[in-house]
Design a protein around this motif. Structure first.
Motif, PDB file in Angstrom:
ATOM      1  N   ARG A  71     -22.166 -47.110 -23.980  1.00 60.17           N
ATOM      2  CA  ARG A  71     -21.495 -47.887 -24.938  1.00 60.17           C
ATOM      3  C   ARG A  71     -20.594 -48.954 -24.113  1.00 60.17           C
ATOM      4  O   ARG A  71     -20.271 -49.001 -22.950  1.00 60.17           O
ATOM      5  CB  ARG A  71     -20.347 -47.123 -25.692  1.00 60.17           C
ATOM      6  CG  ARG A  71     -19.463 -47.801 -26.855  1.00 60.17           C
ATOM      7  CD  ARG A  71     -18.311 -46.941 -27.203  1.00 60.17           C
ATOM      8  NE  ARG A  71     -17.418 -47.662 -28.047  1.00 60.17           N
ATOM      9  CZ  ARG A  71     -16.399 -47.203 -28.543  1.00 60.17           C
ATOM     10  NH1 ARG A  71     -15.916 -45.954 -28.360  1.00 60.17           N
ATOM     11  NH2 ARG A  71     -15.600 -48.017 -29.334  1.00 60.17           N
ATOM     12  N   SER A  72     -20.877 -50.158 -24.858  1.00 62.70           N
ATOM     13  CA  SER A  72     -20.032 -51.350 -24.101  1.00 62.70           C
ATOM     14  C   SER A  72     -19.065 -51.952 -25.344  1.00 62.70           C
ATOM     15  O   SER A  72     -19.281 -51.704 -26.468  1.00 62.70           O
ATOM     16  CB  SER A  72     -21.215 -52.233 -23.432  1.00 62.70           C
ATOM     17  OG  SER A  72     -21.855 -52.700 -24.818  1.00 62.70           O
ATOM     18  N   GLY A  73     -18.646 -53.273 -24.958  1.00 60.56           N
ATOM     19  CA  GLY A  73     -17.808 -53.927 -25.922  1.00 60.56           C
ATOM     20  C   GLY A  73     -16.559 -54.277 -25.599  1.00 60.56           C
ATOM     21  O   GLY A  73     -15.994 -53.675 -24.405  1.00 60.56           O
ATOM     22  N   SER A  74     -15.919 -55.054 -26.365  1.00 57.68           N
ATOM     23  CA  SER A  74     -14.640 -55.223 -25.853  1.00 57.68           C
ATOM     24  C   SER A  74     -13.491 -54.439 -26.472  1.00 57.68           C
ATOM     25  O   SER A  74     -12.236 -54.598 -26.131  1.00 57.68           O
ATOM     26  CB  SER A  74     -14.302 -56.730 -26.063  1.00 57.68           C
ATOM     27  OG  SER A  74     -14.290 -56.762 -27.822  1.00 57.68           O
ATOM     28  N   ASP A  75     -13.845 -53.339 -27.211  1.00 58.07           N
ATOM     29  CA  ASP A  75     -12.950 -52.471 -27.827  1.00 58.07           C
ATOM     30  C   ASP A  75     -12.639 -51.238 -26.843  1.00 58.07           C
ATOM     31  O   ASP A  75     -12.379 -50.009 -27.476  1.00 58.07           O
ATOM     32  CB  ASP A  75     -13.265 -51.874 -29.023  1.00 58.07           C
ATOM     33  CG  ASP A  75     -14.672 -51.289 -29.110  1.00 58.07           C
ATOM     34  OD1 ASP A  75     -15.263 -51.671 -28.035  1.00 58.07           O
ATOM     35  OD2 ASP A  75     -15.092 -50.435 -29.875  1.00 58.07           O
ATOM     36  N   THR A  76     -12.307 -51.644 -25.644  1.00 61.44           N
ATOM     37  CA  THR A  76     -11.785 -50.642 -24.600  1.00 61.44           C
ATOM     38  C   THR A  76     -10.437 -50.118 -24.941  1.00 61.44           C
ATOM     39  O   THR A  76      -9.731 -51.021 -25.460  1.00 61.44           O
ATOM     40  CB  THR A  76     -11.948 -51.186 -23.252  1.00 61.44           C
ATOM     41  OG1 THR A  76     -11.525 -52.489 -22.975  1.00 61.44           O
ATOM     42  CG2 THR A  76     -13.594 -51.275 -22.818  1.00 61.44           C
ATOM     43  N   PRO A  77     -10.214 -48.808 -24.414  1.00 65.09           N
ATOM     44  CA  PRO A  77      -8.709 -48.638 -24.919  1.00 65.09           C
ATOM     45  C   PRO A  77      -7.629 -49.236 -24.183  1.00 65.09           C
ATOM     46  O   PRO A  77      -7.694 -49.733 -23.142  1.00 65.09           O
ATOM     47  CB  PRO A  77      -8.726 -47.130 -24.411  1.00 65.09           C
ATOM     48  CG  PRO A  77      -9.852 -47.097 -23.190  1.00 65.09           C
ATOM     49  CD  PRO A  77     -10.800 -48.225 -23.899  1.00 65.09           C
ATOM     50  N   LYS A  78      -6.291 -49.244 -24.883  1.00 67.76           N
ATOM     51  CA  LYS A  78      -5.051 -49.603 -24.330  1.00 67.76           C
ATOM     52  C   LYS A  78      -4.063 -48.715 -24.048  1.00 67.76           C
ATOM     53  O   LYS A  78      -4.556 -47.321 -24.379  1.00 67.76           O
ATOM     54  CB  LYS A  78      -4.542 -50.773 -25.216  1.00 67.76           C
ATOM     55  CG  LYS A  78      -5.655 -52.046 -25.432  1.00 67.76           C
ATOM     56  CD  LYS A  78      -5.560 -52.871 -24.262  1.00 67.76           C
ATOM     57  CE  LYS A  78      -6.532 -54.363 -24.619  1.00 67.76           C
ATOM     58  NZ  LYS A  78      -6.339 -55.193 -23.251  1.00 67.76           N
ATOM     59  N   ALA A  79      -2.901 -48.793 -23.594  1.00 69.15           N
ATOM     60  CA  ALA A  79      -1.792 -48.083 -23.300  1.00 69.15           C
ATOM     61  C   ALA A  79      -1.643 -47.197 -24.788  1.00 69.15           C
ATOM     62  O   ALA A  79      -1.548 -47.737 -25.732  1.00 69.15           O
ATOM     63  CB  ALA A  79      -0.524 -48.614 -22.917  1.00 69.15           C
ATOM     64  N   GLY A  80      -1.561 -45.705 -24.617  1.00 68.83           N
ATOM     65  CA  GLY A  80      -1.432 -44.773 -25.666  1.00 68.83           C
ATOM     66  C   GLY A  80      -2.792 -44.538 -26.197  1.00 68.83           C
ATOM     67  O   GLY A  80      -2.568 -43.563 -27.330  1.00 68.83           O
ATOM     68  N   GLN A  81      -3.949 -44.773 -25.795  1.00 66.58           N
ATOM     69  CA  GLN A  81      -5.227 -44.602 -26.264  1.00 66.58           C
ATOM     70  C   GLN A  81      -6.041 -43.628 -25.552  1.00 66.58           C
ATOM     71  O   GLN A  81      -7.139 -43.351 -25.977  1.00 66.58           O
ATOM     72  CB  GLN A  81      -5.911 -45.559 -26.723  1.00 66.58           C
ATOM     73  CG  GLN A  81      -5.273 -46.526 -27.790  1.00 66.58           C
ATOM     74  CD  GLN A  81      -5.999 -47.726 -28.398  1.00 66.58           C
ATOM     75  OE1 GLN A  81      -6.695 -48.687 -27.216  1.00 66.58           O
ATOM     76  NE2 GLN A  81      -6.435 -48.076 -29.514  1.00 66.58           N
ATOM     77  N   ILE A  82      -5.618 -42.984 -24.464  1.00 74.44           N
ATOM     78  CA  ILE A  82      -6.411 -42.402 -23.580  1.00 74.44           C
ATOM     79  C   ILE A  82      -5.858 -40.830 -23.324  1.00 74.44           C
ATOM     80  O   ILE A  82      -4.422 -40.801 -23.515  1.00 74.44           O
ATOM     81  CB  ILE A  82      -6.654 -42.908 -22.292  1.00 74.44           C
ATOM     82  CG1 ILE A  82      -5.237 -43.200 -21.356  1.00 74.44           C
ATOM     83  CG2 ILE A  82      -7.202 -44.120 -22.408  1.00 74.44           C
ATOM     84  CD1 ILE A  82      -5.624 -43.548 -20.047  1.00 74.44           C
ATOM     85  N   GLY A  83      -6.326 -39.865 -22.902  1.00 71.86           N
ATOM     86  CA  GLY A  83      -5.862 -38.770 -22.770  1.00 71.86           C
ATOM     87  C   GLY A  83      -6.804 -37.466 -23.344  1.00 71.86           C
ATOM     88  O   GLY A  83      -7.944 -37.864 -23.496  1.00 71.86           O
TER      89      GLY A  83
END
Length: 283
Positions: A248-260
């Motif tokens: 998967r590629s693209g600019s919609d990579t996670p920001k703060a609060g979106q990982i875990g």
């Protein structure tokens, strides 16, 4: 400062990877002592921290989340275990017959390239099945528990899961007859790549993002979603992800609060509890 940021975004990833591997191969050629590689790795982490502050992808990820001591413990334990594994390679090679197919006549750079490509397949496969086999996921979930992405995160793994990935990546190399000096170099290359994969540098690598598994691609993998984050398993390359249909590629990579870890906002944050977490019966 904008000019410095621009240069870092464009040049950081290739310069970091090629530069540190060049240093490591040069040290090997000169017969440098074993303690030279840990020092070189320490300098790589320092450079990573500086670059993350000069050209951050997400400024919030440069601030401690109360995780520095824990991350240091993971890094020390896991890197020491890798070093011990490489030191044990002659014993392992003596117990396990190899096919004698290692290209010992090739230049060290060529041997390292072969080792990287073979290890990439084994470790990527182990990573992929760790998301598919219920018994392995709790061990791997420790790595996904991070609340921010920065260079140190790549060295954060449950020791048992690291052992699984290490076995998957090195078993084919041992069977081929890989010598110990190349084993030291590929172990160093893995550490350098993991730093780049989890870096908080806003790196711009253009078309390389489709074949090189560094931060722009790997950030997708850390999305706290069992579907959207189930992508980009590659360690060095994205070759196997393309073949598996998981790229998967693209600019919609996670920001703060979106990982875990999806569905686990209560996931333990301290080192010892993270080691015990996979074995809790109520998980």
């Amino acid at each position: 400062m904008p000019q410095i940021r621009f240069v870092i975004r464009l040049a950081y990833a290739p310069a970091f990877f090629v530069g540190y591997l060049w240093f490591a191969v040069t040290l090997a050629h000169k017969g440098a002592p074993l303690w030279a590689l840990p020092i070189l790795l320490g300098s790589a982490l320092a450079v990573s921290f500086v670059a993350e502050r000069l050209a951050p992808y997400e400024k919030a990820w440069n601030r401690s989340h109360g995780d520095r001591g824990r991350d240091l413990m993971h890094a020390v334990v896991n890197e020491v275990s890798i070093a011990l594994s490489v030191l044990a390679l002659p014993l392992v090679s003596g117990l396990i017959p190899n096919f004698g197919l290692w290209p010992t006549g090739w230049p060290l750079w060529g041997q390292l390239t072969v080792a990287i490509l073979v290890a990439d397949f084994g470790i990527t496969l182990a990573h992929y099945v760790s998301h598919r086999i219920p018994a392995l996921w709790p061990l791997h979930a420790v790595h996904h528990s991070v609340e921010r992405m920065y260079g140190f995160n790549g060295l954060l793994k449950h020791p048992l899961h690291q052992a699984i990935e290490l076995a998957a990546g090195t078993a084919p190399l041992v069977l081929l007859g890989m010598p110990q000096d190349v084993a030291w170099l590929v172990a160093f290359a893995v550490a350098i790549q993991l730093i780049l994969q989890h870096s908080n540098v806003d790196m711009k690598i253009g078309p390389l993002a489709y074949v090189w598994a560094v931060a722009p691609a790997h950030r997708h993998h850390h999305l706290a979603s069992p579907i959207d984050g189930d992508v980009n398993f590659g360690l060095f390359t994205s070759l196997w992800d393309h073949l598996l249909g998981t790229f998967r590629s693209g600019s919609d990579t996670p920001k703060a609060g979106q990982i875990g870890v999806s569905g686990r906002p209560d996931y333990p944050r301290d080192y010892l509890r993270q080691l015990a977490e996979p074995f809790r019966r109520d998980v």
